[in-house]
Design a protein around this motif. Structure first.
Motif, PDB file in Angstrom:
ATOM      1  N   MET A 180       5.157  11.310   1.803  1.00 16.94           N
ATOM      2  CA  MET A 180       5.240  12.775   1.833  1.00 16.94           C
ATOM      3  C   MET A 180       6.092  13.374   0.848  1.00 16.94           C
ATOM      4  SD  MET A 180       5.498  13.265   5.834  1.00 16.94           S
ATOM      5  CE  MET A 180       5.769  15.137   5.803  1.00 16.94           C
ATOM      6  N   ALA A 181       7.150  12.565   0.706  1.00 19.33           N
ATOM      7  CA  ALA A 181       8.229  13.390  -0.114  1.00 19.33           C
ATOM      8  C   ALA A 181       7.899  12.927  -1.844  1.00 19.33           C
ATOM      9  CB  ALA A 181       9.574  12.682  -0.088  1.00 19.33           C
ATOM     10  N   ALA A 182       7.162  12.058  -2.014  1.00 15.44           N
ATOM     11  CA  ALA A 182       6.960  11.963  -3.436  1.00 15.44           C
ATOM     12  C   ALA A 182       6.009  12.836  -4.078  1.00 15.44           C
ATOM     13  CB  ALA A 182       5.981  10.340  -3.548  1.00 15.44           C
ATOM     14  N   PRO A 183       5.123  13.590  -3.942  1.00 13.76           N
ATOM     15  CA  PRO A 183       4.655  14.700  -4.733  1.00 13.76           C
ATOM     16  C   PRO A 183       5.798  15.746  -4.956  1.00 13.76           C
ATOM     17  CG  PRO A 183       3.062  14.119  -3.202  1.00 13.76           C
ATOM     18  CD  PRO A 183       4.382  13.533  -2.632  1.00 13.76           C
ATOM     19  N   VAL A 184       6.402  16.054  -3.992  1.00 19.07           N
ATOM     20  CA  VAL A 184       7.451  16.946  -4.101  1.00 19.07           C
ATOM     21  C   VAL A 184       8.613  16.437  -5.212  1.00 19.07           C
ATOM     22  CG1 VAL A 184       9.202  18.475  -2.891  1.00 19.07           C
ATOM     23  CG2 VAL A 184       7.087  17.749  -1.563  1.00 19.07           C
ATOM     24  N   LEU A 185       9.041  15.234  -4.855  1.00 16.94           N
ATOM     25  CA  LEU A 185       9.975  14.753  -5.869  1.00 16.94           C
ATOM     26  C   LEU A 185       9.495  14.730  -7.232  1.00 16.94           C
ATOM     27  CD1 LEU A 185      12.831  13.487  -6.167  1.00 16.94           C
ATOM     28  CD2 LEU A 185      11.490  11.098  -6.003  1.00 16.94           C
ATOM     29  N   GLY A 208      -3.807   9.274   1.611  1.00 16.95           N
ATOM     30  CA  GLY A 208      -2.808   8.231   2.187  1.00 16.95           C
ATOM     31  C   GLY A 208      -2.954   7.948   3.728  1.00 16.95           C
ATOM     32  N   ALA A 209      -2.843   9.274   4.462  1.00 23.89           N
ATOM     33  CA  ALA A 209      -3.050   9.093   5.804  1.00 23.89           C
ATOM     34  C   ALA A 209      -4.117   8.376   6.379  1.00 23.89           C
ATOM     35  CB  ALA A 209      -3.203  10.592   6.558  1.00 23.89           C
ATOM     36  N   GLY A 210      -5.442   8.444   5.697  1.00 29.58           N
ATOM     37  CA  GLY A 210      -6.277   7.489   6.113  1.00 29.58           C
ATOM     38  C   GLY A 210      -6.241   5.924   5.978  1.00 29.58           C
ATOM     39  N   PHE A 211      -5.405   5.651   5.146  1.00 32.05           N
ATOM     40  CA  PHE A 211      -4.863   4.137   4.801  1.00 32.05           C
ATOM     41  C   PHE A 211      -3.738   3.687   5.416  1.00 32.05           C
ATOM     42  CE2 PHE A 211      -7.961   5.386   1.513  1.00 32.05           C
ATOM     43  CZ  PHE A 211      -8.906   4.396   1.454  1.00 32.05           C
ATOM     44  N   ARG A 251       0.842  -1.276   0.060  1.00 29.32           N
ATOM     45  CA  ARG A 251       0.030  -0.056   0.121  1.00 29.32           C
ATOM     46  C   ARG A 251       0.874   1.396   0.044  1.00 29.32           C
ATOM     47  NH1 ARG A 251      -4.351  -0.375   4.664  1.00 29.32           N
ATOM     48  NH2 ARG A 251      -2.370  -1.406   5.798  1.00 29.32           N
ATOM     49  N   TYR A 252       1.899   1.324   0.712  1.00 31.27           N
ATOM     50  CA  TYR A 252       2.740   2.448   0.579  1.00 31.27           C
ATOM     51  C   TYR A 252       3.468   2.767  -0.700  1.00 31.27           C
ATOM     52  CZ  TYR A 252       2.465   2.445   5.855  1.00 31.27           C
ATOM     53  OH  TYR A 252       2.397   2.413   7.175  1.00 31.27           O
ATOM     54  N   LEU A 253       3.881   1.633  -1.422  1.00 30.53           N
ATOM     55  CA  LEU A 253       4.352   1.912  -2.659  1.00 30.53           C
ATOM     56  C   LEU A 253       3.302   2.221  -3.657  1.00 30.53           C
ATOM     57  CD1 LEU A 253       6.528  -1.654  -2.992  1.00 30.53           C
ATOM     58  CD2 LEU A 253       7.291   0.775  -2.546  1.00 30.53           C
ATOM     59  N   LEU A 254       2.211   1.834  -3.454  1.00 23.29           N
ATOM     60  CA  LEU A 254       1.150   2.477  -4.394  1.00 23.29           C
ATOM     61  C   LEU A 254       0.763   4.054  -4.140  1.00 23.29           C
ATOM     62  CD1 LEU A 254      -1.744  -0.176  -4.172  1.00 23.29           C
ATOM     63  CD2 LEU A 254      -0.262   0.236  -6.044  1.00 23.29           C
ATOM     64  N   PHE A 255       0.904   4.127  -2.733  1.00 25.13           N
ATOM     65  CA  PHE A 255       0.753   5.654  -2.577  1.00 25.13           C
ATOM     66  C   PHE A 255       2.014   6.698  -2.893  1.00 25.13           C
ATOM     67  CE2 PHE A 255      -2.992   4.216  -0.240  1.00 25.13           C
ATOM     68  CZ  PHE A 255      -3.986   5.432  -0.180  1.00 25.13           C
ATOM     69  N   ILE A 256       2.997   5.917  -2.873  1.00 24.74           N
ATOM     70  CA  ILE A 256       4.173   6.562  -3.214  1.00 24.74           C
ATOM     71  C   ILE A 256       4.146   6.788  -4.556  1.00 24.74           C
ATOM     72  CG2 ILE A 256       6.620   6.341  -3.395  1.00 24.74           C
ATOM     73  CD1 ILE A 256       6.676   4.745  -0.770  1.00 24.74           C
ATOM     74  N   ALA A 257       3.862   5.952  -5.681  1.00 22.18           N
ATOM     75  CA  ALA A 257       3.811   6.005  -6.792  1.00 22.18           C
ATOM     76  C   ALA A 257       2.658   7.041  -7.521  1.00 22.18           C
ATOM     77  CB  ALA A 257       3.448   4.671  -7.592  1.00 22.18           C
ATOM     78  N   ALA A 258       1.644   7.010  -6.610  1.00 21.29           N
ATOM     79  CA  ALA A 258       0.432   7.951  -6.938  1.00 21.29           C
ATOM     80  C   ALA A 258       0.648   9.319  -6.794  1.00 21.29           C
ATOM     81  CB  ALA A 258      -0.842   7.460  -6.016  1.00 21.29           C
ATOM     82  N   GLY A 259       1.638   9.578  -5.659  1.00 23.15           N
ATOM     83  CA  GLY A 259       1.944  10.758  -5.257  1.00 23.15           C
ATOM     84  C   GLY A 259       2.958  11.223  -6.176  1.00 23.15           C
TER      85      GLY A 259
END
Length: 202
Positions: free
Chosen positions: A87-92, A72-75, A2-10
């Motif tokens: 957190m860093a993914a959208p900025v990156l 993501g914080a909800g899941f 799940r973390y990887l999915l949200f990192i990719a989405a971000g």
């Protein structure tokens, strides 16, 4: 997983450079060519577009940071170290979008969006707002690039000291590192262009 999915989405959300896309679509303006710093960011959307398109860009830039983190914080567990990468993914993504060969923006607005997405955790956002106000209205620093660098250095250090969650603090440090390195790269690129221009003139 799940973390990887949200990192990719971000990262994918962050890669959508609204400051480049909207002025191009609505006004046939390429702000990366008009601006001195070639930055596809909110400031240049306001400066070389207009208030209407600039406002739209600002809202969308905030949302692309806010939504992946808030959802993501909800899941996910915000205290898990992997959440720092979420957190860093959208900025990156904004700073180094793949489809523009890494030529993204300075990631200021999207950073605010990410910190807004941490709600009800408000300490990081409060710190970044505080330092921007401090160095804009009380201790005025110019140019804007210097102000942003000093602001994010202070933000990163204070977030490390004051955030209760180590994962959130780590995310703030990661965001700070991305923003500072992107500003450094922009500065180097600007100086290189100036040097090349002087050589042509001479």
């Amino acid at each position: 997983m799940r973390y990887l999915l949200f990192i990719a989405a971000g990262y994918c959300c962050g890669s959508i450079l609204f400051a480049y896309i909207l002025p191009k679509i609505f006004y046939d303006i390429d702000i990366t060519k008009l601006s001195d710093d070639k930055n596809p960011g909110t400031h240049n959307a306001f400066r070389y577009g207009n208030k209407k398109v600039g406002t739209k860009v600002l809202i969308l830039e905030l949302l692309k940071g806010f939504l992946p983190v808030f959802i993501g914080a909800g899941f996910l567990d915000v205290n898990n170290n992997m959440f720092a990468v979420v957190m860093a993914a959208p900025v990156l993504g904004h700073a180094y979008p793949l489809y523009r060969h890494g030529r993204g923006g300075k990631a200021i607005a999207v950073s605010f969006g990410v910190l807004m997405g941490l709600y009800p955790i408000i300490t990081p956002l409060s710190l970044l707002v505080l330092f921007y106000i401090l160095f804009s209205c009380v201790i005025c620093i110019s140019p804007d690039s210097c102000k942003s660098i000093i602001t994010f250095v202070c933000f990163g250090v204070s977030a490390l000291l004051l955030c209760d969650s180590k994962a959130v603090a780590a995310g703030c440090i990661a965001i700070t590192a991305i923003v500072l390195f992107r500003h450094y790269q922009k500065h180097v690129a600007e100086n290189l262009e100036i040097s090349l221009f002087r050589k042509r003139v001479i």
